[in-house]
Enzyme design. Structure first.
Site, PDB file in Angstrom:
ATOM      1  CG  HIS A 181       1.143 -19.406  25.075  1.00 50.06           C
ATOM      2  ND1 HIS A 181       0.317 -19.932  25.939  1.00 50.06           N
ATOM      3  CD2 HIS A 181       1.185 -17.970  25.042  1.00 50.06           C
ATOM      4  CE1 HIS A 181      -0.483 -18.757  26.225  1.00 50.06           C
ATOM      5  NE2 HIS A 181       0.143 -17.163  25.844  1.00 50.06           N
ATOM      6  CG  HIS A 206       3.041 -15.227  26.541  1.00 51.35           C
ATOM      7  ND1 HIS A 206       1.892 -14.901  26.002  1.00 51.35           N
ATOM      8  CD2 HIS A 206       3.963 -14.982  25.530  1.00 51.35           C
ATOM      9  CE1 HIS A 206       2.279 -14.476  24.778  1.00 51.35           C
ATOM     10  NE2 HIS A 206       3.904 -14.207  24.512  1.00 51.35           N
ATOM     11  CG  ASP A 245       0.190 -14.753  32.125  1.00 49.96           C
ATOM     12  OD1 ASP A 245       1.315 -14.899  30.321  1.00 49.96           O
ATOM     13  OD2 ASP A 245      -0.644 -14.453  31.003  1.00 49.96           O
ATOM     14  CG  HIS A 246      -0.302 -19.087  29.153  1.00 47.25           C
ATOM     15  ND1 HIS A 246      -1.898 -19.138  29.482  1.00 47.25           N
ATOM     16  CD2 HIS A 246      -0.758 -17.468  29.561  1.00 47.25           C
ATOM     17  CE1 HIS A 246      -2.771 -18.361  28.794  1.00 47.25           C
ATOM     18  NE2 HIS A 246      -1.548 -17.206  29.068  1.00 47.25           N
ATOM     19  CG  HIS A 261      -1.518 -14.824  21.794  1.00 48.28           C
ATOM     20  ND1 HIS A 261      -1.871 -14.102  22.299  1.00 48.28           N
ATOM     21  CD2 HIS A 261      -0.835 -15.886  23.242  1.00 48.28           C
ATOM     22  CE1 HIS A 261      -0.990 -13.888  23.705  1.00 48.28           C
ATOM     23  NE2 HIS A 261      -0.316 -14.381  23.989  1.00 48.28           N
ATOM     24  CG  ASP A 271      -3.167 -16.565  26.419  1.00 46.63           C
ATOM     25  OD1 ASP A 271      -4.333 -16.454  27.216  1.00 46.63           O
ATOM     26  OD2 ASP A 271      -2.236 -15.479  26.715  1.00 46.63           O
ATOM     27  CG  HIS A 322      -6.440 -13.723  29.860  1.00 48.29           C
ATOM     28  ND1 HIS A 322      -5.571 -12.834  30.855  1.00 48.29           N
ATOM     29  CD2 HIS A 322      -5.358 -14.212  28.905  1.00 48.29           C
ATOM     30  CE1 HIS A 322      -3.982 -13.151  30.666  1.00 48.29           C
ATOM     31  NE2 HIS A 322      -4.151 -13.855  29.611  1.00 48.29           N
TER      32      HIS A 322
HETATM   33 ZN   LIG Z   1      -0.316 -15.787  26.177  1.00 50.84          ZN
END
Ligand SMILES: [Zn+2]
Length: 239
Positions: free
Chosen positions: A54, A56, A58-59, A110, A129, A167
């Site tokens: 996805h 985001h 942090d990905h 998410h 996530d 995570h």
């Molecule tokens: Zn995420």
């Protein structure tokens, strides 16, 4: 297929995936390029692909730097804005690493275009996530109906399937699970195990479908309403 956790930020795991036979390497959700490139170099692995679950940051934050350093091909969800994407993935598409084939399933909730990659033969799934050990992602873009269905899809895979989430949230999730389902022996037992492992500084992921069916309250919820209530409670839960 060898899978290596690369820790990043405070609690992310970026997954390096290597196929010995072909020598090919992919990285899943590289939010930070530096630790991924360093670990690949240390192992003598050349990253040829990036797979994103996805959008985001942090990905995906490392996508362009990794592409610049390695010329890796970037595959990510068709419905989301993915930096440097070369291949847009939809339900039923495939990713390949040597002879290993990963099937794309759409698991919104998410984010609205979130995907997971399922390697049926290897009994491995990269779930981003969507599902966490004893928990699930927050509903930033999707509805409770979507997330509930996504979790049910992932946990309808065979029990021994290893689920690689992005995570290390297990301790906080386990404390919530024990609060939400008090006196549940399976949850209490896993909470103790998670406390012990975290105390030793060890990772608690990947998890497995069987473990999640037993100890994840969001997966055990019997209907969307129960799921939605648990998700709301978790959003404000302080362990
Ligand atoms: Zn995420």
């Amino acid at each position: 297929m060898e899978i290596v956790a690369v820790p990043a930020f405070s609690d992310n795991y970026l997954w390096l995936v290597h196929d010995e036979a072909s020598g090919e390497t992919a990285v899943v959700d590289p939010g930070d390029p530096a630790p991924v490139l360093a670990e690949a170099e240390r192992r003598g692995w050349a990253i040829g692909q990036v797979w994103n679950t996805h959008w985001h940051p942090d990905h995906t934050g490392g996508n362009l730097a990794i592409k610049g350093a390695t010329r890796a091909r970037i595959s990510g969800p068709a419905a989301e804005n993915i930096p440097g994407r070369d291949v847009a993935l939809k339900e039923g598409d495939e990713v390949r690493l040597g002879n290993h084939v990963g099937r794309v399933i759409e698991v919104p909730g998410h984010t609205s275009g979130h995907i997971a990659l399922v390697f049926d033969h290897e009994r491995v799934a990269f779930v981003g996530d969507t599902l966490f050990a004893m928990g699930c992602g927050r509903l930033f873009e999707g509805t409770p109906e979507q997330m509930y269905r996504s979790l049910q899809r992932l946990t309808s895979l065979p029990d021994e399937t290893r689920l690689y989430c992005a995570h290390e949230y297990t301790l906080s999730n386990a404390l919530f699970a024990a609060h939400a389902m008090p006196g549940d022996a399976a949850i209490e037992g896993r909470l103790a195990e998670v406390k012990r492992r975290r105390g030793e500084g060890k990772a608690t992921v990947p998890t497995s479908v069987g473990q999640e069916r037993e100890t994840n309250p969001f997966v055990r919820a019997t209907n969307v309403e129960e799921f939605a209530r648990l998700r709301r409670e978790k959003d404000s839960f302080r362990s």
